[in-house]
Scaffold this motif. Structure first.
Motif, PDB file in Angstrom:
ATOM      1  N   SER A   1       9.422 -73.235  13.575  1.00  0.00           N
ATOM      2  CA  SER A   1      10.523 -73.702  14.423  1.00  0.00           C
ATOM      3  C   SER A   1      11.427 -72.537  14.812  1.00  0.00           C
ATOM      4  CB  SER A   1      11.326 -74.783  13.696  1.00  0.00           C
ATOM      5  OG  SER A   1      11.805 -74.297  12.448  1.00  0.00           O
TER       6      SER A   1
ATOM      7  N   GLN B   1       9.350 -70.815  17.442  1.00  0.00           N
ATOM      8  CA  GLN B   1       9.083 -71.756  18.528  1.00  0.00           C
ATOM      9  C   GLN B   1       7.660 -71.639  19.081  1.00  0.00           C
ATOM     10  OE1 GLN B   1      12.260 -71.856  21.565  1.00  0.00           O
ATOM     11  NE2 GLN B   1      13.535 -70.692  20.163  1.00  0.00           N
ATOM     12  N   ARG B   2       6.713 -71.334  18.210  1.00  0.00           N
ATOM     13  CA  ARG B   2       5.338 -71.179  18.679  1.00  0.00           C
ATOM     14  C   ARG B   2       4.362 -71.144  17.504  1.00  0.00           C
ATOM     15  NH1 ARG B   2       7.940 -66.210  18.910  1.00  0.00           N
ATOM     16  NH2 ARG B   2       6.914 -64.452  17.836  1.00  0.00           N
TER      17      ARG B   2
ATOM     18  N   SER C   1       7.249 -73.343  22.937  1.00  0.00           N
ATOM     19  CA  SER C   1       8.263 -73.738  23.903  1.00  0.00           C
ATOM     20  C   SER C   1       8.139 -72.874  25.158  1.00  0.00           C
ATOM     21  CB  SER C   1       9.665 -73.575  23.309  1.00  0.00           C
ATOM     22  OG  SER C   1      10.053 -72.215  23.272  1.00  0.00           O
TER      23      SER C   1
ATOM     24  N   GLU D   1      10.309 -71.702  27.092  1.00  0.00           N
ATOM     25  CA  GLU D   1      11.291 -70.618  27.143  1.00  0.00           C
ATOM     26  C   GLU D   1      10.822 -69.410  26.327  1.00  0.00           C
ATOM     27  OE1 GLU D   1      13.109 -74.531  27.903  1.00  0.00           O
ATOM     28  OE2 GLU D   1      11.946 -73.746  26.216  1.00  0.00           O
ATOM     29  N   LYS D   2      10.279 -69.681  25.123  1.00  0.00           N
ATOM     30  CA  LYS D   2       9.843 -68.587  24.254  1.00  0.00           C
ATOM     31  C   LYS D   2       8.556 -67.943  24.776  1.00  0.00           C
ATOM     32  CE  LYS D   2      11.428 -67.141  21.280  1.00  0.00           C
ATOM     33  NZ  LYS D   2      12.232 -65.897  21.148  1.00  0.00           N
TER      34      LYS D   2
ATOM     35  N   THR E   1      10.703 -81.829  32.430  1.00  0.00           N
ATOM     36  CA  THR E   1      11.638 -82.120  31.343  1.00  0.00           C
ATOM     37  C   THR E   1      12.718 -83.104  31.775  1.00  0.00           C
ATOM     38  OG1 THR E   1      12.938 -80.145  31.897  1.00  0.00           O
ATOM     39  CG2 THR E   1      11.238 -79.913  30.201  1.00  0.00           C
TER      40      THR E   1
ATOM     41  N   ARG F   1       7.834 -83.868  27.192  1.00  0.00           N
ATOM     42  CA  ARG F   1       7.853 -82.684  26.346  1.00  0.00           C
ATOM     43  C   ARG F   1       6.840 -81.714  26.934  1.00  0.00           C
ATOM     44  NH1 ARG F   1       6.467 -83.503  20.136  1.00  0.00           N
ATOM     45  NH2 ARG F   1       8.402 -84.717  20.305  1.00  0.00           N
TER      46      ARG F   1
ATOM     47  N   LEU G   1       4.806 -77.969  26.730  1.00  0.00           N
ATOM     48  CA  LEU G   1       4.375 -76.795  25.987  1.00  0.00           C
ATOM     49  C   LEU G   1       3.780 -75.780  26.953  1.00  0.00           C
ATOM     50  CD1 LEU G   1       2.592 -78.444  22.911  1.00  0.00           C
ATOM     51  CD2 LEU G   1       4.867 -77.409  22.961  1.00  0.00           C
TER      52      LEU G   1
ATOM     53  N   ASP H   1      13.751 -80.095  21.218  1.00  0.00           N
ATOM     54  CA  ASP H   1      13.151 -80.163  22.548  1.00  0.00           C
ATOM     55  C   ASP H   1      14.037 -79.499  23.596  1.00  0.00           C
ATOM     56  OD1 ASP H   1      10.821 -81.441  21.849  1.00  0.00           O
ATOM     57  OD2 ASP H   1      11.610 -83.450  22.166  1.00  0.00           O
ATOM     58  N   ASN H   2      13.464 -79.280  24.748  1.00  0.00           N
ATOM     59  CA  ASN H   2      14.202 -78.777  25.895  1.00  0.00           C
ATOM     60  C   ASN H   2      15.404 -79.674  26.169  1.00  0.00           C
ATOM     61  OD1 ASN H   2      14.665 -79.025  29.020  1.00  0.00           O
ATOM     62  ND2 ASN H   2      13.697 -77.030  28.734  1.00  0.00           N
TER      63      ASN H   2
END
Length: 298
Positions: free
Chosen positions: A163, A166-167, A187, A189-190, A212, A217, A219, A282-283
């Motif tokens: 977490s 994030q991956r 995620s 973003e990551k 979103t 959700r 990925l 989550d986003n």
């Protein structure tokens, strides 16, 4: 939330005036570096593309002239869906994180954890995956069939989901190819941060917000070709594997609210005087949409 299901698949395509051929795994990266990436079409199901990818793999092993950047990217996208997971098999049933199970099963590939054939399968590799159309190496060798175009990937290492990071990612080896592949998902973003900027579509944020904001959700998937020896693969750092990635596309996941959710939250708030709050990784747009559907916010 109620049951989980994958709502759709959004792989990428690459466009360029660069006409160089893709005649090796290394050239996969070299050729992609001279392209601009765009999102391909949205797919409700990926099984047909998975079957096409299998046929493409077989065809290019016979004739390199059929290679194309679009098909190479689709093949990597399918391989990522099949390999970037932490599933296992218990009593004949595949178990693991629901997203991983759903993602893997969407490809129609098979998971093999016990080959019982150390002569043809490296015992240092704990799990293999292959398209359902592909025979095992054991069967091919027993029947004296050619294995030059054999299509099977060994999952050499897994870097579990974190977490904080994030991956998650896996380090994979096709025993018929010279290089290793790292497949990463996490995620959006990551993953965007970890990918080479030239592989990120210009409308990346816009496309992400589109899903979103509807409560999905999302990925992001990515990959990297790595040249190294097997001994190095067993020791290579996670941070090295998960940098300078090639962006492959998005995976759109839906978690529907249970019918009782809204009413239960209202009862807790109005009759039990419980302050209801949402805590999520989550986003933010996904969280807002879910909060509205459950009447946490107006």
């Amino acid at each position: 939330e109620d049951h989980l299901n994958i709502a759709g698949f959004l792989p990428v395509d690459a466009h360029s005036n660069d006409s160089r051929s893709i005649n090796s795994e290394r050239n996969r990266v070299d050729s992609f570096s001279h392209n601009y990436f765009v999102f391909d079409k949205y797919y409700d199901s990926i099984k047909e593309k998975s079957d096409e990818s299998f046929n493409y793999y077989k065809a290019k092993k016979q004739n390199e002239s059929v290679k194309s950047k679009k098909k190479e990217l689709m093949q990597l996208y399918i391989e990522c869906l099949a390999c970037c997971q932490g599933i296992t098999r218990v009593d004949g049933k595949i178990i693991g994180d629901p997203i991983d199970v759903e993602m893997f099963e969407s490809t129609g590939w098979n998971l093999i954890e016990e080959t019982n054939d150390p002569q043809n399968y490296d015992p240092r590799i704990p799990a293999f995956v292959r398209p359902s159309q592909e025979k095992s190496l054991t069967e091919k060798m027993n029947n004296n069939d050619s294995a030059e175009d054999h299509y099977e990937l060994g999952i050499v290492r897994r870097f579990d989901f974190s977490s904080k990071l994030q991956r998650m990612s896996t380090l994979v080896k096709n025993m018929k190819e010279p290089n290793f592949l790292c497949f990463c998902k996490g995620s959006p973003e990551k993953i965007k941060e970890l990918c080479m900027k030239k592989t990120i579509p210009n409308n990346y944020n816009e496309s992400l917000d589109n899903y979103t904001s509807k409560g999905y959700r999302v990925l992001a998937l990515a990959s990297k070709v790595i040249q190294m020896e097997f001994s190095e693969a067993l020791e290579v750092s996670r941070s090295f594997c998960e940098k300078d990635l090639i962006f492959l596309g998005l995976l759109i996941v839906q978690n529907k609210l249970k019918e009782a959710t809204s009413g239960t939250l209202k009862t807790l708030s109005e009759k039990a005087n419980v302050k209801v709050r949402m805590v999520t990784g989550d986003n933010i747009m996904t969280a807002i949409c879910v909060a509205r559907k459950s009447n946490l916010i107006g």
